[in-house]
Write an enzyme that holds these catalytic residues in place. Structure first.
Site, PDB file in Angstrom:
ATOM      1  N   HIS A   1      59.344  51.982  50.717  1.00 50.75           N
ATOM      2  CA  HIS A   1      58.612  53.237  50.512  1.00 50.75           C
ATOM      3  C   HIS A   1      59.415  54.188  49.613  1.00 50.75           C
ATOM      4  CE1 HIS A   1      55.928  56.596  51.850  1.00 50.75           C
ATOM      5  NE2 HIS A   1      57.001  57.298  51.520  1.00 50.75           N
ATOM      6  N   GLU A   2      60.645  54.462  50.023  1.00 53.12           N
ATOM      7  CA  GLU A   2      61.459  55.416  49.259  1.00 53.12           C
ATOM      8  C   GLU A   2      61.793  54.862  47.869  1.00 53.12           C
ATOM      9  OE1 GLU A   2      61.411  58.291  50.404  1.00 53.12           O
ATOM     10  OE2 GLU A   2      60.940  57.854  52.511  1.00 53.12           O
TER      11      GLU A   2
ATOM     12  N   GLU B   1      53.372  60.122  46.399  1.00 55.45           N
ATOM     13  CA  GLU B   1      53.186  59.322  47.607  1.00 55.45           C
ATOM     14  C   GLU B   1      52.392  58.049  47.304  1.00 55.45           C
ATOM     15  OE1 GLU B   1      54.856  59.942  50.188  1.00 55.45           O
ATOM     16  OE2 GLU B   1      53.898  58.782  51.796  1.00 55.45           O
TER      17      GLU B   1
ATOM     18  N   HIS C   1      59.134  55.863  45.585  1.00 56.63           N
ATOM     19  CA  HIS C   1      59.367  57.220  45.069  1.00 56.63           C
ATOM     20  C   HIS C   1      60.435  57.174  43.969  1.00 56.63           C
ATOM     21  CE1 HIS C   1      56.943  59.563  47.839  1.00 56.63           C
ATOM     22  NE2 HIS C   1      57.535  59.068  48.911  1.00 56.63           N
TER      23      HIS C   1
END
Ligand code: ZN
Length: 508
Positions: free
Chosen positions: A272-273, A302, A276
């Site tokens: 997830h990160e 996001e 980003h």
């Protein structure tokens, strides 16, 4: 070049120079905030609050310098601003928007909000640890007063919440978000019920065996590198709550946490990160600090994290590539089939904690927060009544009751960090991600067969060109329409969820 256009060019360059210098300060503040969440001992918080407050004040002075207003006025009717989507047009129009907003806030309010952001997070962390909402309550009340003051200063047409939402999702309106989320909820709730009624259940226990933390970290690094996170321009550290910060160009910092007895937490938060981080790394560094080198919105940000985490990381094809490596790394998986593992990482059930929620129920967690923060900001719900309102919503939306405030109303850092209007960007991100992915599949062909071969470059480059390199040229709404050819709707997300979870749970 005529004399006038020469002057315009000079003015434009001065403006850009000023903004880039301000970025030296904002990036220093970001580094302090990263450090606060990764390293800072609790007793260091008050001094850190002083530092952040002071920097916020300096930044505000620079951002609202009357000179900027004069430069922007000179440039407004110049050829440089004529096409709002050209490089110079984007910079001028976005900076004008920023300037108009910043000048509405007093320096005192900006400083107080920055200070409360640090102190509020500390208070939240202590209260959560002690499972004591009463301790956090007066701080949250103070924060809400400041946020209402901020919304009033920005001004708004319909609701104060609009003004706060605009900080994260520029141009978006509460009513539109409520409409889209309402339409999503109507389709989502029946799907959650169908899944709950299915006799098929994964063996989620197998993810709770022993997964040595150092091996998890190694595996997660490998996966992040495979999807394209550049470790020459980024790093991974540990923190209680995973996040991604970019305190400079070529410096994207992810954090995660690993639990020996819960495998998905560490790996999926890294994916997830890293999503980003890949967005940040894909921004045009030539324009660092200027709107062309900034992300379009938090919702778009996001979308980039959720697509690598879910559409890619929780897909069968991703694991057809990675599972043999995972089995080599973790003895706990030796006897587990790929099918059983794939079903386990896609276990759907109502749960307490948003950040650990599955793809299907996740958006219900967001809707709860979106509804609660609207009434908090409107002063229609007293902070004292918040825990009960929270628990009521969890009963209504997810059919469960939090056993404690620590796992209930105190679970997220956002409100303590003065972030109101932020939560809906999570669901907007999911909606954007699904819409983008459907389009990427049309353009690139069978993505699963690429993932199966461990090829993630084509998808990353597809986003790099269409999303990352565009910076803030388009608003989120415009970007989604341009890239996908359709306005925002819940259709692509619902299609993705039905296609994925229908077969897993044997739905008709
Ligand atoms: Zn995120």
């Amino acid at each position: 070049m005529t004399a006038t256009s020469d002057t315009h060019q000079t003015t434009y360059e001065r403006l850009c120079q000023h903004v880039r210098e301000t970025t030296l300060l904002t990036s220093a503040r970001q580094l302090l905030e990263w450090d606060e969440r990764v390293n800072l001992p609790p007793a260091g918080a008050p001094f850190r609050a002083d530092q952040v407050e002071y920097l916020a004040g300096l930044v505000h002075q620079r951002q609202t310098a009357p000179q900027i207003g004069e430069w922007l006025a000179q440039l407004a009717d110049s050829p440089l601003a004529e096409d709002p989507y050209s490089d110079t047009g984007t910079v001028i129009h976005r900076l004008k928007r920023d300037y108009d907003k910043r000048t509405k806030l007093s320096q005192r309010l900006v400083e107080e909000l920055a200070r409360m952001g640090v102190l509020g997070q500390q208070s939240w962390a202590t209260s959560r640890k002690a499972n004591d909402f009463a301790q956090f309550r007066p701080v949250l009340e103070q924060i809400l007063t400041l946020k209402r003051e901020e919304a009033a200063a920005f001004g708004y047409e319909e609701s104060a919440y609009d003004a706060l939402l605009d900080e994260f999702e520029p141009g978006e309106k509460t009513a539109n978000v409520a409409r889209v989320l309402g339409a999503l909820r109507e389709q989502l709730v029946p799907l959650v019920q169908q899944i709950a009624a299915s006799p098929r259940r994964p063996n989620a226990q197998l993810l709770k065996r022993s997964f040595p933390v150092d091996r998890q970290a190694e595996f997660a690094r490998r996966a992040a590198a495979a999807i394209g996170f550049d470790f020459q321009a980024g790093r991974i550290d540990l923190s209680q709550h995973p996040f991604c910060a970019e305190p400079g160009p070529f410096d994207a910092r992810l954090t995660t946490r690993y639990f020996e007895h819960f495998f998905p937490s560490g790996l999926f938060s890294v994916l997830h990160e890293a999503g980003h981080g890949i967005y940040e790394q894909g921004l045009n560094k030539e324009f660092y600090g200027l709107p062309l080198g900034q992300s379009a919105s938090l919702g778009i940000h996001e979308s980039q994290s959720r697509l690598w985490e879910n559409h890619v990381g929780r897909s069968r094809a991703f694991w057809e590539h990675f599972y043999p490596q995972a089995q080599e790394e973790f003895a706990a998986l030796e006897e587990v089939s790929l099918e059983d593992f794939y079903f386990a990482i896609n276990d759907v059930q109502p749960s307490l904690i948003r950040t650990e929620a599955d793809e299907v129920t996740y958006n219900l967690h967001v809707m709860i927060r979106f509804e609660l923060e609207q009434v908090l900001i409107a002063d229609e719900l007293a902070v004292a009544d918040l825990p009960e309102a929270w628990n009521d919503k969890y009963r209504e939306y997810l059919g469960i009751e939090p056993p404690s405030d620590a796992d209930g109303v105190l679970q997220d850092v956002h409100w303590g960090a003065c972030l109101f209007g932020y939560f809906p960007t999570y669901t907007l991100g999911n909606l954007y991600a699904s819409q983008f992915m459907a389009r990427a599949e049309q353009d690139l062909g069978d993505l699963d067969s690429m993932f199966r071969r461990g090829e993630f470059g084509p998808l990353r480059e597809w986003f790099r060109e269409r999303v990352h390199r565009q910076g803030r040229r388009y608003s989120a709404t415009e970007l989604v329409e341009r890239v996908t050819g359709r306005p925002l709707s819940p259709d692509a997300l619902m299609e993705h969820l039905r296609t994925k979870f229908g077969p897993l749970y044997g739905l008709g």
